[in-house]
Design a protein around this motif. Sequence first.
Motif, short mmCIF file in Angstrom:
data_model
loop_
_atom_site.label_atom_id
_atom_site.label_comp_id
_atom_site.label_asym_id
_atom_site.label_seq_id
_atom_site.Cartn_x
_atom_site.Cartn_y
_atom_site.Cartn_z
N GLU A 155 8.27 2.30 -1.93
CA GLU A 155 6.94 1.71 -2.13
C GLU A 155 6.71 0.56 -1.15
O GLU A 155 5.59 0.38 -0.65
N TRP A 158 5.54 1.69 2.46
CA TRP A 158 4.26 2.31 2.70
C TRP A 158 3.42 1.50 3.69
O TRP A 158 3.66 0.32 3.92
N THR A 163 -2.50 4.80 2.95
CA THR A 163 -1.19 5.44 3.05
C THR A 163 -1.30 6.89 3.51
O THR A 163 -0.54 7.34 4.37
N HIS A 171 6.18 4.95 7.83
CA HIS A 171 5.32 4.80 6.65
C HIS A 171 5.06 6.15 6.00
O HIS A 171 5.12 6.29 4.77
N TRP A 175 6.13 7.54 2.24
CA TRP A 175 5.15 8.07 1.27
C TRP A 175 5.56 9.45 0.79
O TRP A 175 5.54 9.73 -0.42
#
Length: 269
Positions: A155, A158, A163, A171, A175
């Motif tokens: 988390e 992200w 996102t 990133h 996700w």
Amino acid sequence: MTVADLGAVVPAVLALPIGFVAAWWTRRSGERAADAALSAGRSQAGAAIAAVHVQVRSEQEFRRQDVLAEASFAFLRAADALVATVRRLSSVDLDQRGAQLTEHGRAMESAFGALEVLASPELSSPAEQLLDRCRSLERLALDRAVLRPAVEALECGWCDDDTEDCDHPQHGAAWVAWCLLQEWPDKRFEERRGERDLLEFCLLESECLSGDEVVRVLALADRCPPSWSAMAGGLTRDPLIERVTSLRAEFLEAARSACSHLSVTGRAA
């Protein structure tokens, strides 16, 4: 015998029974007075003894509540210590995690044993529910210490903006890995086996976890224990801890009712 003679004899004859009756009546009156005094004394003594018994029972009840309150507080402290250990378990060395859990688990069992002897059903029932939930938490703690931190780390990896539209590889990998972990228990065995390589790639690509942490997450994913979702939690929820916290509040309320003249407190860890 003349009338005059009879008048002289009669008073003499009557003097003896009258004196006897007077003496008997005096003695009888004295006995009644003594009986009344004795009865009054007995009543006063009985009332005094009853008052003493009431006072003794009251003092015993207060002492019992004192001991019960201390046992309740000790049980709460043990539960809080276990929860605190579970919360920080991921920061504990791997070879020490099991020992710490066992230590706090035994302390809670011991505290419950002492409480169970003193508690009424109204208090022992919520105590047992809290104990059962803490036992479950203890059993899941080692796996939770692997999965929950991994979810939280992903988390944090992200994108700060959108996102789903982010084109940054790390990133995006964080996700996708997070989504896979959230959906993992809902997938069939064949699906999990087919997506395992993707999960491994995304975990490594996200750079949110160390190599050893990735290995442990994958080993857990291969087992996919039944309480996966509860251990993983979500963005703002930690179901395992929430359940313990709810039962703790119920037990604390019951303890306050059982120890009415005391303030039973205990701050959650």
